[in-house]
Design a protein around this motif. Structure first.
Motif, mmCIF file in Angstrom:
data_model
loop_
_atom_site.group_PDB
_atom_site.id
_atom_site.type_symbol
_atom_site.label_atom_id
_atom_site.label_comp_id
_atom_site.label_asym_id
_atom_site.label_seq_id
_atom_site.Cartn_x
_atom_site.Cartn_y
_atom_site.Cartn_z
ATOM 1 N N UNK A 128 5.679 15.175 20.898
ATOM 2 C CA UNK A 128 4.773 14.114 20.459
ATOM 3 C C UNK A 128 4.791 13.027 21.515
ATOM 4 N N UNK A 129 3.626 12.577 21.905
ATOM 5 C CA UNK A 129 3.478 11.559 22.944
ATOM 6 C C UNK A 129 3.073 10.235 22.301
ATOM 7 N N UNK A 130 3.817 9.174 22.630
ATOM 8 C CA UNK A 130 3.552 7.828 22.109
ATOM 9 C C UNK A 130 3.386 6.857 23.266
ATOM 10 N N UNK A 131 2.625 5.781 23.034
ATOM 11 C CA UNK A 131 2.641 4.692 24.006
ATOM 12 C C UNK A 131 3.854 3.818 23.686
ATOM 13 N N UNK A 132 4.104 2.794 24.486
ATOM 14 C CA UNK A 132 5.304 1.983 24.289
ATOM 15 C C UNK A 132 5.233 1.090 23.050
ATOM 16 N N UNK A 133 4.073 0.984 22.445
ATOM 17 C CA UNK A 133 3.949 0.237 21.189
ATOM 18 C C UNK A 133 4.183 1.134 19.978
ATOM 19 N N UNK A 134 4.470 2.409 20.243
ATOM 20 C CA UNK A 134 4.736 3.339 19.158
ATOM 21 C C UNK A 134 3.503 4.010 18.588
ATOM 22 N N UNK A 135 2.356 3.806 19.225
ATOM 23 C CA UNK A 135 1.124 4.446 18.747
ATOM 24 C C UNK A 135 1.096 5.908 19.169
ATOM 25 N N UNK A 136 0.744 6.768 18.236
ATOM 26 C CA UNK A 136 0.663 8.199 18.487
ATOM 27 C C UNK A 136 -0.501 8.498 19.426
ATOM 28 N N UNK A 137 -0.225 9.213 20.505
ATOM 29 C CA UNK A 137 -1.254 9.624 21.461
ATOM 30 C C UNK A 137 -1.651 11.076 21.201
ATOM 31 N N UNK A 138 -0.653 11.971 21.100
ATOM 32 C CA UNK A 138 -0.953 13.387 20.856
ATOM 33 C C UNK A 138 0.287 14.115 20.375
ATOM 34 N N UNK A 139 0.050 15.278 19.791
ATOM 35 C CA UNK A 139 1.124 16.168 19.348
ATOM 36 C C UNK A 139 0.776 17.577 19.786
ATOM 37 N N UNK A 140 1.777 18.311 20.258
ATOM 38 C CA UNK A 140 1.544 19.676 20.726
ATOM 39 C C UNK A 140 2.732 20.550 20.344
ATOM 40 N N UNK A 141 2.442 21.727 19.807
ATOM 41 C CA UNK A 141 3.494 22.696 19.523
ATOM 42 C C UNK A 141 3.917 23.379 20.818
ATOM 43 N N UNK A 142 5.215 23.544 20.995
ATOM 44 C CA UNK A 142 5.763 24.239 22.150
ATOM 45 C C UNK A 142 6.127 25.641 21.671
ATOM 46 N N UNK A 143 5.408 26.634 22.185
ATOM 47 C CA UNK A 143 5.574 28.005 21.702
ATOM 48 C C UNK A 143 6.151 28.950 22.743
ATOM 49 N N UNK A 144 6.534 28.415 23.892
ATOM 50 C CA UNK A 144 7.139 29.250 24.930
ATOM 51 C C UNK A 144 8.103 28.403 25.750
ATOM 52 N N UNK A 145 8.880 29.051 26.594
ATOM 53 C CA UNK A 145 9.892 28.348 27.379
ATOM 54 C C UNK A 145 9.294 27.382 28.396
ATOM 55 N N UNK A 146 8.036 27.615 28.788
ATOM 56 C CA UNK A 146 7.338 26.716 29.707
ATOM 57 C C UNK A 146 5.989 26.355 29.111
#
Length: 85
Positions: free
Chosen positions: A36-54
């Motif tokens: 999950x990616x946030x800015x420094x104010x804690x606002x959600x930017x994006x979410x991504x499932x990690x389904x492989x080692x890379x």
């Protein structure tokens, strides 16, 4: 009985940092996770499932600055800084 070992998140590699466009995430001891990616104010930017080692996260549309990446799996959570140039 056999125990289930959940890989630690502390060994996650992310590069390049600072990033211009795409950041690569490598998990040597892969387990399904979410980033999950946030800015420094804690606002959600994006979410991504990690389904492989890379995996890769596209940061090209984001403004330059510092962001927080939060990695979560079934047993742990880890937050790291990423700089977008």
């Amino acid at each position: 009985t056999l125990g289930v070992v959940t890989p630690s998140l502390e060994y996650i590699k992310r590069h390049p940092n600072p990033v211009s466009d795409v950041i690569t995430i490598e998990m040597p001891a892969f387990s399904p996770s979410k980033v999950t990616l946030y800015d420094l104010r804690g606002r959600l930017i994006s979410t991504q499932d990690i389904k492989s080692a890379t995996s890769q996260v596209n940061m090209a549309p984001l403004a330059p600055g510092r962001y927080l990446f939060r990695f979560d799996n079934e047993a742990a959570s880890l937050t790291r800084n990423i700089i977008k140039k």
